[in-house]
Design a protein around this motif. Structure first.
Motif, mmCIF file in Angstrom:
data_model
loop_
_atom_site.group_PDB
_atom_site.id
_atom_site.type_symbol
_atom_site.label_atom_id
_atom_site.label_comp_id
_atom_site.label_asym_id
_atom_site.label_seq_id
_atom_site.Cartn_x
_atom_site.Cartn_y
_atom_site.Cartn_z
ATOM 1 N N ILE A 159 -3.300 3.455 -0.052
ATOM 2 C CA ILE A 159 -3.602 3.390 -1.559
ATOM 3 C C ILE A 159 -2.977 2.421 -2.170
ATOM 4 C CG2 ILE A 159 -2.986 4.678 -3.688
ATOM 5 C CD1 ILE A 159 -2.862 7.371 -1.903
ATOM 6 N N GLU B 128 -2.379 10.815 3.263
ATOM 7 C CA GLU B 128 -3.360 10.117 2.908
ATOM 8 C C GLU B 128 -2.725 8.578 2.790
ATOM 9 O OE1 GLU B 128 -6.602 8.430 2.013
ATOM 10 O OE2 GLU B 128 -6.656 10.500 1.475
ATOM 11 N N SER B 129 -3.446 7.447 3.098
ATOM 12 C CA SER B 129 -2.953 6.141 3.345
ATOM 13 C C SER B 129 -3.775 5.125 2.641
ATOM 14 C CB SER B 129 -2.731 5.920 4.940
ATOM 15 O OG SER B 129 -3.863 5.955 5.615
ATOM 16 N N LYS C 253 0.866 -1.275 0.020
ATOM 17 C CA LYS C 253 0.091 0.005 0.104
ATOM 18 C C LYS C 253 0.815 1.443 -0.017
ATOM 19 C CE LYS C 253 -3.925 -2.230 0.590
ATOM 20 N NZ LYS C 253 -4.666 -1.964 1.717
ATOM 21 N N TRP C 254 0.517 2.272 -0.625
ATOM 22 C CA TRP C 254 0.973 3.429 -0.682
ATOM 23 C C TRP C 254 0.501 4.689 0.169
ATOM 24 C CZ3 TRP C 254 5.604 4.243 -3.285
ATOM 25 C CH2 TRP C 254 5.921 3.352 -4.438
ATOM 26 N N HIS C 255 1.308 5.543 0.891
ATOM 27 C CA HIS C 255 0.991 6.369 1.904
ATOM 28 C C HIS C 255 1.648 7.587 1.241
ATOM 29 C CE1 HIS C 255 -0.104 2.979 4.535
ATOM 30 N NE2 HIS C 255 1.069 2.571 4.075
ATOM 31 N N SER D 102 -2.981 1.876 -5.785
ATOM 32 C CA SER D 102 -2.101 2.343 -6.919
ATOM 33 C C SER D 102 -2.524 3.855 -7.181
ATOM 34 C CB SER D 102 -2.588 1.522 -8.319
ATOM 35 O OG SER D 102 -3.946 1.609 -8.624
ATOM 36 N N TYR D 103 -1.666 4.442 -7.963
ATOM 37 C CA TYR D 103 -1.926 5.829 -8.299
ATOM 38 C C TYR D 103 -1.339 6.149 -9.752
ATOM 39 C CZ TYR D 103 2.964 6.525 -7.221
ATOM 40 O OH TYR D 103 4.397 6.635 -6.913
ATOM 41 N N PHE E 2 -6.098 8.062 -7.365
ATOM 42 C CA PHE E 2 -5.526 7.047 -6.703
ATOM 43 C C PHE E 2 -6.705 6.042 -6.191
ATOM 44 C CE2 PHE E 2 -7.036 10.285 -3.680
ATOM 45 C CZ PHE E 2 -7.536 9.721 -2.555
ATOM 46 N N GLN E 3 -6.486 4.744 -6.074
ATOM 47 C CA GLN E 3 -7.298 3.867 -5.825
ATOM 48 C C GLN E 3 -7.152 3.534 -4.450
ATOM 49 O OE1 GLN E 3 -7.602 0.372 -8.226
ATOM 50 N NE2 GLN E 3 -9.033 -0.752 -7.043
ATOM 51 N N LYS E 4 -8.084 3.299 -3.590
ATOM 52 C CA LYS E 4 -8.209 3.102 -2.314
ATOM 53 C C LYS E 4 -9.346 2.146 -2.011
ATOM 54 C CE LYS E 4 -7.876 5.102 2.189
ATOM 55 N NZ LYS E 4 -7.779 6.192 3.079
ATOM 56 N N PRO F 158 -12.255 8.637 -2.619
ATOM 57 C CA PRO F 158 -12.232 7.568 -3.570
ATOM 58 C C PRO F 158 -13.341 6.672 -3.510
ATOM 59 C CG PRO F 158 -10.888 7.250 -1.454
ATOM 60 C CD PRO F 158 -11.433 8.666 -1.734
#
Length: 860
Positions: free
Chosen positions: A766, A763-764, A750-752, A768-769, A782-784, A801
């Protein structure tokens, strides 16, 4: 005596009446000659009687009489009327009493007028009609005669069909019914003959000589084709200034606008060209240049609306999505295909075409297997103009258009004039020159060489070369028949074709031939030897040596040799010096060797002076560094170097200052930062800022800025400041920089998003972006979870999202987000439109059919 005269006159008058009646009686008996003799005698004796010329006129009307003649009949009828008008009262009464009243006389003249007119009509000659008009001035047929004379005169003029024939008619018959028709023919022939050679000067002379001609616009159009066909700003502007009120000026200003648009913003066009008159339609184009139009679905058709939901174009079957964000659209209406402006006005319509591309205001379409080129703003209000036939294929090869016909390529002007016939294998442009390839040879020409072809003059295309190469963007090398030549970018000859070798010099070029070398930038004399590096040039002229630094400062040593990429060794008498620049040098003993040392960037920054096992290090300032014995020098840059000895590695500044002792290695990160290695751990040093982060990290530190560093262990990464303070713990799988002090940190797939300035996660979670930036602040979708949102680097989360899909659309001036929520159970796509602040503008709900028609199944 007086009474006697009166009695005599009365007697003669009575005799005249008697003769007239007897003559009529003889005529009835067909004794025409006797009647003629009688009347002739009576006419001689009585010059006042109106009855005798009257009867004589009737005699000349008798067709059986050999002397029958209408002209004589007319003459005597006019004579009788004239004499009648001179009669006194007594004689007048007598004429009336005997049947020779004026009404009878007039009736005869009218009858004769009609007979003459019929004869003239049968002859149908202009001269006869004119004679009738001149003599029969009060005939009832006069208007008919004038009309028929004019008609016959026009027929004669049109049969001859020359300027002179029409000019005669126009000057002579100003009120003729065919005058306008004759004038139209005259003007057409005048225009045709005046411009018969089709040359520019002929059209210009016509415009000057005939400013009121109906063909004035035609002549100006031809001038436009020739002058504006050059497709240069000066040519276009010159035309507009010379013919400011012409319809063609409208087209020229459209071309000028797109040349302006290729360089700068649309709204500065009027300010740049204050002396030209810009049409209301073009002002509207400029006004809405950056206006956004977006497709929505209404009922069973497309609509194109603006962001205020105003309908610009209604009832469309489809829209070419590749044109959505342009300043025009390719659309399909219920009846045809069209190109429309952002105001909704069509400027090209056809039953079938496909949009191929656009360049500098020229739109390339494929229509029925042929390419046509439309210029958006040179179409006239009536829809004419601005279309060029591009053959099988076409490209913009400035300033012309290349077109393909029967498998070969030719050139046309942007105004559609033929410049070169389709006889070449290919045509292209490089550095403002045009290249024509045929049978593996290439002709190279400047566009202005072809300008005469626009004016129907022959052009001499340069003989083809077998090879060419741009040595620089201003030097063109060519080869032909094993001969080499050199041209400027404007094809000025620098080196004529010959059997020699041309090479690029540090400045300019060199020409080598049979043991001699010419380097124009170095010397006007022929050289026997020449060599150079980045700073120094050495040339031999017979027995003398000339040395220059950057082609300027002159030295005259005994001998010289280049040293590395930027230095030189010069000998004079028994002395030798190494020159680093024209003002920096150091002494070189004759038995010493000087070795240039390359840095990480392959630049010479240091020199070793070697004598046996003894080595001395000199920096780029010519300074001898006071160092103890060493084994090896590894230059990092002009500012730092690494020194290796048998038992240690040290880091020094270029001045010889020891920066670090006892390390395992170092490498340059940037001009001010060095990565250091010790015991398989990495750190950094920034000597100028007195920053030192001791080696304690498993991987090389990666700079984010001058004061922020990504540090890594064997499995994870974190963030520290230049002071060594931990900003982000060492627990992330990946760290990458985005913008404006914002980082992407990845952990557990996961991306933050981390804000460095505020030292917090914004934001946390995520998945993909993807970047969707066009202008302004950088942005991502971004997809969450299963939803998609938008994050703006300045505004933060703009759209939460919760959407199936989001795209950034619109122009740079009017961008918008189109967000989609798909309701699978109902088969509905809810399309929501937002501004850059995340405020909803409107929505459009589509079923599957409408969605597929509007966006297609491949829509992102």
């Amino acid at each position: 005596m007086h009474r006697f005269l009166v009695v005599c006159l009365l007697f003669i008058s009575f005799i005249s009446f008697g003769q007239a009646k007897r003559a009529q009686s003889l005529m009835e008996k067909q004794k025409y000659e006797s009647a003629f003799d009688l009347l002739s005698n009576g006419l001689a004796k009585d010059t006042t009687s109106a009855s005798i010329p009257f009867v004589l006129a009737k005699l000349y009307l008798v067709e059986e009489w050999p002397q029958h003649q209408l002209d004589s009949a007319f003459y005597f009828s006019v004579c009788s009327l004239h004499k009648y008008d001179l009669l006194d009262e007594k004689h007048l009464d007598r004429h009336i009493k005997d049947g020779f009243g004026k009404t009878r006389l007039l009736r005869l003249k009218k009858h004769i007028d009609s007979l003459v007119f019929e004869v003239v009509k049968q002859r149908g000659k202009e001269t006869d009609y004119q004679k009738f008009i001149d003599r029969h001035t009060d005939a009832s047929e006069l208007d008919s005669a004038i009309y028929l004379r004019n008609e016959q005169a026009y027929l004669t003029a049109s049969t001859i069909n020359t300027l002179e024939s029409y000019k005669r008619f126009l000057n002579k018959y100003l009120k003729a019914a065919d005058w306008d028709k004759a004038n139209a023919n005259y003007q057409k022939i005048l225009y045709t003959e005046s411009t018969l050679n089709g040359r520019l000067q002929a059209y210009k002379a016509f415009v000057e000589a005939h400013p009121s001609s109906p063909y004035l616009g035609n002549a100006i159009d031809h001038i436009y084709d020739i002058e504006v066909g050059r497709n240069t700003i000066s040519a276009i502007l010159g035309f507009v200034m010379e013919y400011p009120n012409s319809a063609a000026s409208f087209k020229a200003i459209g071309l000028l606008y797109h040349k302006h648009l290729a360089q700068t913003e649309a709204n500065s066009f009027a300010d740049k060209y204050p002396k030209i008159s810009i049409s209301d339609s073009l002002l509207q184009v400029i006004k809405i240049q950056k206006k956004t139009m977006l497709p929505v679905w209404s009922g069973s058709y497309y609509q194109l609306i603006d962001l205020e939901q105003k309908v610009i174009i209604d009832s469309l079957v489809s829209v070419d999505n590749t044109t959505i964000d342009r300043d025009f659209l390719a659309v399909e209406t219920l009846s045809e295909l069209a190109l429309v402006s952002k105001s909704g006005d069509p400027f090209y319509e056809s039953n079938s075409f496909s949009f191929e591309g656009e360049e500098q205001g020229f739109i390339f379409l494929k229509e029925k297997g042929r390419t046509i080129i439309i210029n958006k703003n040179t179409r006239m209000p009536n829809g004419s103009g601005g279309v060029v036939d591009g053959g099988e294929e076409a490209n913009l090869v400035e300033p012309f258009i290349s077109y393909k016909a029967n498998g070969f390529w030719g050139l046309k002007s942007i105004t559609g004039l033929n410049v070169l016939g389709a006889t070449y294998d290919s045509i292209w442009a490089e550095n403002s020159l045009i290249f024509l390839s045929l049978k593996e040879k290439v002709s190279i020409i400047i566009p202005s060489l072809l300008y005469p072809a626009l004016d129907k003059q022959s052009v001499d295309v340069t003989s083809p070369f077998t090879d060419y190469e741009w040595l620089t963007d201003r030097l063109l090398w060519v080869e032909k028949n094993e001969k080499e030549g050199l041209f400027t970018a404007s094809l000025e000859v620098l080196v004529p074709l010959s059997k020699h070798q041309i090479d690029l010099a540090g400045k300019g070029w060199s020409v080598s031939k049979k043991g001699s070398i010419i380097v124009p930038e170095f010397s006007s004399q022929s050289l026997t030897y020449y060599i150079e590096n980045e700073g120094w040039q050495i040339g031999h002229i017979k027995d003398s040596v000339i040395v220059k630094y950057n082609y300027k400062q002159v030295f005259a040593p005994t001998s010289a040799s280049l040293l590395g990429s930027s230095a030189i060794i010069m000998h004079k008498a028994d002395s030798a010096y190494v020159y680093l620049t024209d003002s920096i040098k150091f002494f070189k003993p004759l038995n010493h060797v000087v070795k240039p040392l390359l840095s990480q960037a392959n630049e010479v920054c240091y020199y070793e002076v070697i004598e046996g096992k003894s080595k001395t290090l000199i920096n780029s300032s010519g300074q001898k560094l006071d160092l103890n014995e060493y084994d090896k020098v590894i230059p990092l840059s002009s500012s730092f170097f690494q020194l290796e000895r048998s038992n240690s590695i040290q880091l020094y500044s270029s001045s010889g200052q020891l920066l670090l002792d006892d390390i395992d290695g170092s490498s340059l990160i940037n001009d001010s930062t060095i990565s250091i290695l010790k015991d398989q751990q990495f750190g950094i040093i920034q000597p100028r800022d007195s920053v030192l982060i001791e080696p304690r990290f498993a991987k090389k530190l990666v700079p984010i800025s001058d004061s922020l560093w990504v540090v890594s262990s064997s499995k994870s990464s974190g963030l520290i400041s230049s002071k060594g303070n931990q900003l982000v713990p060492l627990e992330f799988d990946d760290i990458s920089v985005w913008t404006n002090g914002i980082l992407f940190l990845k952990k557990d797939l996961k991306w933050h998003i981390y804000d460095i300035k505020n030292t917090q996660f914004v934001e946390s979670g995520i998945v993909s972006y993807s970047s969707i930036t066009r202008n302004g602040s950088p942005k991502i979708t971004f997809q969450k979870g299963v939803g998609i949102g938008v994050f703006d680097s300045e505004r933060g989360v703009v759209l939460k999202p919760t959407f199936t899909n989001i795209v950034l659309k619109g122009t740079t001036a009017e961008p918008y987000y189109r967000a989609e929520k798909y309701v699978e159970e109902a088969g509905l796509h809810i399309m929501l439109y937002y501004d850059m602040e995340g405020e909803q503008l409107f929505q459009n709900i589509l079923d599957e059919v409408a969605y597929g028609a509007l966006y297609g199944i491949s829509e992102e």
